[in-house]
Design a protein around this motif. Structure first.
Motif, short mmCIF file in Angstrom:
data_model
loop_
_atom_site.label_atom_id
_atom_site.label_comp_id
_atom_site.label_asym_id
_atom_site.label_seq_id
_atom_site.Cartn_x
_atom_site.Cartn_y
_atom_site.Cartn_z
N LYS A 141 19.97 13.70 13.35
CA LYS A 141 20.10 12.58 12.40
C LYS A 141 18.78 11.83 12.30
O LYS A 141 18.35 11.46 11.21
CB LYS A 141 21.23 11.65 12.85
CG LYS A 141 21.49 10.52 11.87
CD LYS A 141 22.65 9.68 12.33
CE LYS A 141 22.87 8.51 11.39
NZ LYS A 141 23.96 7.64 11.85
N GLN A 142 18.13 11.60 13.44
CA GLN A 142 16.85 10.91 13.43
C GLN A 142 15.77 11.72 12.71
O GLN A 142 14.90 11.15 12.07
CB GLN A 142 16.40 10.61 14.86
CG GLN A 142 17.19 9.53 15.53
CD GLN A 142 16.79 9.33 16.98
OE1 GLN A 142 16.10 10.16 17.59
NE2 GLN A 142 17.26 8.23 17.57
N ALA A 143 15.85 13.05 12.82
CA ALA A 143 14.86 13.90 12.16
C ALA A 143 15.16 14.09 10.69
O ALA A 143 14.34 14.64 9.95
CB ALA A 143 14.82 15.26 12.85
N GLY A 144 16.33 13.64 10.25
CA GLY A 144 16.68 13.75 8.85
C GLY A 144 17.30 15.07 8.43
O GLY A 144 17.43 15.35 7.27
N THR A 145 17.67 15.89 9.42
CA THR A 145 18.30 17.18 9.09
C THR A 145 19.81 17.12 9.12
O THR A 145 20.46 18.09 8.81
CB THR A 145 17.80 18.28 10.04
OG1 THR A 145 18.07 17.89 11.38
CG2 THR A 145 16.33 18.56 9.84
N LEU A 146 20.33 15.98 9.49
CA LEU A 146 21.79 15.80 9.51
C LEU A 146 22.17 14.67 8.58
O LEU A 146 21.54 13.67 8.50
CB LEU A 146 22.25 15.50 10.94
CG LEU A 146 23.76 15.37 11.14
CD1 LEU A 146 24.47 16.68 10.83
CD2 LEU A 146 24.05 14.96 12.57
#
Length: 146
Positions: A141-146
Motif C-alpha cells: 500500500k505504501q509503495a502504491g501497488t495495492l
C-alpha cells in the motif's frame, strides 16, 4: 520484468499463501465446531482443532476463530488488491497475538500439547502468517501497488 509487475506477482503470491493457509484452517475450524461435517473432512489422529477448541477458554477460542476467519477475509481482499486488506489483516494479526498469549499461558500451566496440537507452535504459526500477510499488504500500500 518491470518492478511494478514483480510487486504485483508478489502480492498475488502472498495472497494465495494466505488464502491457502487460512482457508485450510477455516475448513478445519468448521469441522471441529460442527461434528457432522467432521465425517466429510476426516483428518488423521492427532490433527485437528476439535480437542484443542474443547479445552481452551472462550476468549482464546474466539481469538483463534477470529484469526482464521478475518485472516481469510484479509487474504481474499489482498488477492483482489483491495486496500482494506491492510486493516483487515492487522486485525487478524492482533487476534493471533491474543491467541499466542493464551498459548504461552497454557504452556506455563503445563498444557503444551492439547489434543495432539502443540499450542505455542500452532498459535505462533498463526501469528507469523498473519504478520507476514499484513506486513506485505502494508508495504504494498505504501509503495502504491495495492
Amino acid at each position: 520484468m518491470p518492478a511494478q509487475t514483480q510487486r504485483g506477482a508478489l502480492i498475488t503470491l502472498f495472497a494465495v499463501v494466505g488464502c491457502l493457509w487460512f482457508g485450510l484452517h477455516a475448513i478445519e475450524y468448521v469441522a471441529a465446531r460442527y461434528a457432522p461435517l467432521s465425517a466429510i473432512f476426516s483428518m488423521p489422529e492427532g490433527y485437528g482443532l476439535a480437542a484443542l477448541l474443547a479445552m481452551v477458554p472462550a476468549w482464546a477460542s474466539g481469538a483463534i476463530g477470529a484469526t482464521v476467519w478475518i485472516g481469510l477475509l484479509g487474504s481474499v481482499l489482498l488477492l483482489l488488491r483491495d486496500r482494506a486488506a491492510v486493516i483487515v489483516l492487522a486485525v487478524a494479526f492482533l487476534a493471533a497475538l491474543v491467541s499466542l498469549v493464551w498459548g504461552v499461558m497454557a504452556l506455563a500451566d503445563g498444557m503444551g500439547t492439547l489434543g495432539g496440537v502443540d499450542v505455542v507452535q500452532f498459535t505462533g504459526a498463526q501469528v507469523a502468517v498473519a504478520f507476514g500477510c499484513w506486513l506485505y499488504a502494508r508495504l504494498s500500500k505504501q509503495a502504491g501497488t495495492l
